[in-house]
Design an enzyme around this catalytic site. Sequence first.
Site, PDB file in Angstrom:
ATOM      1  CE1 TYR B  23      -3.985  -1.929   0.209  1.00  0.00           C
ATOM      2  CE2 TYR B  23      -2.917  -3.093   2.023  1.00  0.00           C
ATOM      3  CZ  TYR B  23      -3.939  -3.004   1.096  1.00  0.00           C
ATOM      4  OH  TYR B  23      -4.893  -3.958   1.048  1.00  0.00           O
ATOM      5  CG  HIS B 182      -9.574   3.483   4.661  1.00  0.00           C
ATOM      6  ND1 HIS B 182     -10.240   4.679   4.559  1.00  0.00           N
ATOM      7  CD2 HIS B 182      -9.419   3.041   3.395  1.00  0.00           C
ATOM      8  CE1 HIS B 182     -10.461   4.955   3.279  1.00  0.00           C
ATOM      9  NE2 HIS B 182      -9.965   3.979   2.559  1.00  0.00           N
ATOM     10  NE  ARG B 212      -5.083   4.956  -3.617  1.00  0.00           N
ATOM     11  CZ  ARG B 212      -5.489   3.771  -3.154  1.00  0.00           C
ATOM     12  NH1 ARG B 212      -6.787   3.490  -3.090  1.00  0.00           N
ATOM     13  NH2 ARG B 212      -4.631   2.878  -2.735  1.00  0.00           N
ATOM     14  CG  ASN B 214      -7.062  -0.763  -3.816  1.00  0.00           C
ATOM     15  OD1 ASN B 214      -6.047  -1.466  -3.768  1.00  0.00           O
ATOM     16  ND2 ASN B 214      -7.936  -0.711  -2.827  1.00  0.00           N
ATOM     17  CD  GLU B 255     -12.262  -0.610  -6.056  1.00  0.00           C
ATOM     18  OE1 GLU B 255     -13.186  -1.330  -5.649  1.00  0.00           O
ATOM     19  OE2 GLU B 255     -11.673   0.239  -5.349  1.00  0.00           O
ATOM     20  CE1 TYR B 306      -9.754  -5.383   4.702  1.00  0.00           C
ATOM     21  CE2 TYR B 306      -8.771  -4.594   2.660  1.00  0.00           C
ATOM     22  CZ  TYR B 306      -9.722  -4.478   3.659  1.00  0.00           C
ATOM     23  OH  TYR B 306     -10.637  -3.468   3.602  1.00  0.00           O
TER      24      TYR B 306
END
Lengths: 325, 323, 153
Positions: B23, B182, B212, B214, B255, B306
């Site tokens: 991340y 989050h 951004r 993801n 995404e 996750y």
Amino acid sequence: MTAVLPARPATTPGEVPELLLEVAAVAHAADGVRALTLRHPDGAPLPGYAPGSHVVLTCGDRRNAYSLTGEGAPGEAYRISVLLRPDGRGGSAFVHGLAVGDRLAVSWPRSAFAPVATARHHVLVAGGIGITPMLSHARAAVRWGRSFELVYGHRPGAGAHREEVAAVCGERLTVHESTPGMLDAVAAVLADRPIGTHVYVCGPAPLIDFVERTAEELGWPAERVHAERFSADLDPGEPFTAHLSRSGVRVPVPPGVSLLAALEGAGVAVPSTCRQGVCGECRVAVVSGRPLHRDLYLSEAERSAGDAVMCCVSRSLDDHLGLDL
Amino acid sequence: MTTTLPPRVARFPFPFPAETYRYATNVEPARRPVRTAGGTWGEHVVDVDDDYALDIALRRAVLAADPTRCAQLPHMRVAAWDALTTLLPELAAIRPDVVALHRRGDRWQWRNDLLGTSSSFVLGDDDSVPGGPLAFLGSQVQEDVVLLDQREGSLWADAGLVTFAADWSLGFDVGMRFQEVHGPVPRVHESGVVARAEQFLMRLQPGDAYRRTNWTMTVDRRLDTSTETYPDWGRDRRLVVDDPALPDRLHLRVEVQHLLRLGVSNAVCFLIRTHLLSLRELATVPEWRRRTAAVLSELPDDMAAYKGIERYRHAAASWLAGG
Amino acid sequence: MDPVGRTVSVLGFGDPGRAIVHDWAAATPAGRLTWCVVAERADDATLTALAAQVRTARVGWRLMLAGPEVDVLAARAVATGLGLLDAEIRTAVTGADHKRVSCPHCRVITEAEVPVGAEVPCRGCARRLHVYAHVSRRTGAYLGFMADAEEIA
């Protein structure tokens, strides 16, 4: 009519994009106060903005921030009202010299004084030319059905936009032409408003200080109190020395000279735009010493962290301030 | 490479800049095309592709079955109108061939030839637009939308229309602070990623647009992988592992997230556009095939868990690596 | 919480909450305490009474909540929903065994003694829910999702 709003031009992060606008109307708003209407020269609609937003005007070799007084709907012309400050740095005199048809560079609107969406009631407090962002707040509040009231204090006969403000606010307006009357009225309001109320104040520093102090005494948490300060009120400040940690250079900063100007004088380039503590451009990392924050940009958390300073207006509490430059 | 790739491949926003993934606050200015080994993406904030009518119909069906996918706290009314009146003009600007916007004062007229529909509404009049401004926006753009209010030194996820969630629930999360949304993501808090991202978003100015990416993985071309429907799709995570059709069923899910400061409401608009590409399609671009295999093999277990890909990620990496 | 309230209301839940309420009330300057209640639980009647307090309060008021997490969360949700800020609420949680668990699959909330990471049957759809470390401030409930969704045939 097809109205496609312009997409904001791509800029590098931190860079403020500009519009080239034309003066469409000039009006007298009060003694010494000139109201300007600005449009796109080819009639293109202008971006919308939040109540309390300002634009940065390029006034010759200066850049000055002025509050927009409109509702903020996308497409409407931009309106600003500028008080002539004979002892100022020349920005207001430049604006007072503008005539219909003149063109000038105007930043995209920047928001630093927006209404809180969850508020159940908004108390607007304006002193003198501090009415300008409040006029924007009041117009938008009417438009969107927000509960509000406006307490407006000004010198006898010198109230800018009096009729306009009265027409927008109706019975939600109270006007005071004496300072004691104004302060009493503000204190009475702060003493008795429902939970969920937020207060917004713009005007001379003593009025803002009074609102902040009174609100605190009456138990208002800081989260409910919002102030827009005129940056022209900054005092010259105490002398200090900036230590540049990367280069090892020491830069003295005398009273009346900003840290930014001192750095520039020493040949250190720092990006800057508004030079009034509003745009966030000139942020510099602090490695030692305690900054004296005087900007309108950093959040409370960032201020207390003490690891950054907006060098155009802020100074140092200590004799030495270490900067990551 | 001169061979012509299908649009779904050529427009795919391949998310891995390196052979390993962690991340990061990987934001960059929007509206700048990105060249990839397979083609180009990223020219616009909203995007229309060949699946437009299909995605819009799917969103309508998901919403009809579960209206909680569109949630709006009362104070987000201005933001919802702001999002609609910001994004319809965006769409009109990039696709004047298929949509048309006419505005006279507060009356907006909108024609959408891709759907064969015409609408008109009065700005600020919630009753003039079916389902409200946010629902109408969701019937016109393929992107999911989350609107963040800014107050008390935080951002708050106080409204949204999310029908294509990657394993989360808007209906549960609505009203939370950005940091709380989050909460369950491993590794992002201790590294300060969430706090830094929030600070960055709170400084966005009107008209700013950043983006951004993801990613995760999804079995089949299923856009609605919300927590709500987990009982329907959870088992596929297990069943796909031994399925000979794995390279066709397993998709890299990317995404493209756009972050805009809305001018009038001062809200932050978070647009989420979901792209799915099967491993077999992905493998038609050799660089993507190699890099995805490397990332999936190396990803730490907590991150894989996750993302919900721990059952099949090694099978996927192995197929991509040619094993 | 900013301690400088002009007026303060205190609400406690159960015996653990009662002790804290007494301490808080004793420490509050005379004349500032406008409402002081200890309830068994954050039930409808108690939350309705709290909502009436919030609706009539003036800025400068502070709310103090003490007791089991499930009750404090429910009371805080009512107060913030009516416009109170986090900065105006002080909480003291005496235990977190009891939880409200929200099922995203059927939207029913189950109350149970269950730790985070454990499972609880949903009283709406009977699915076994895995209790997740994710709490809604709006509803005061934890998220629970189907524990064996990936195991079923």
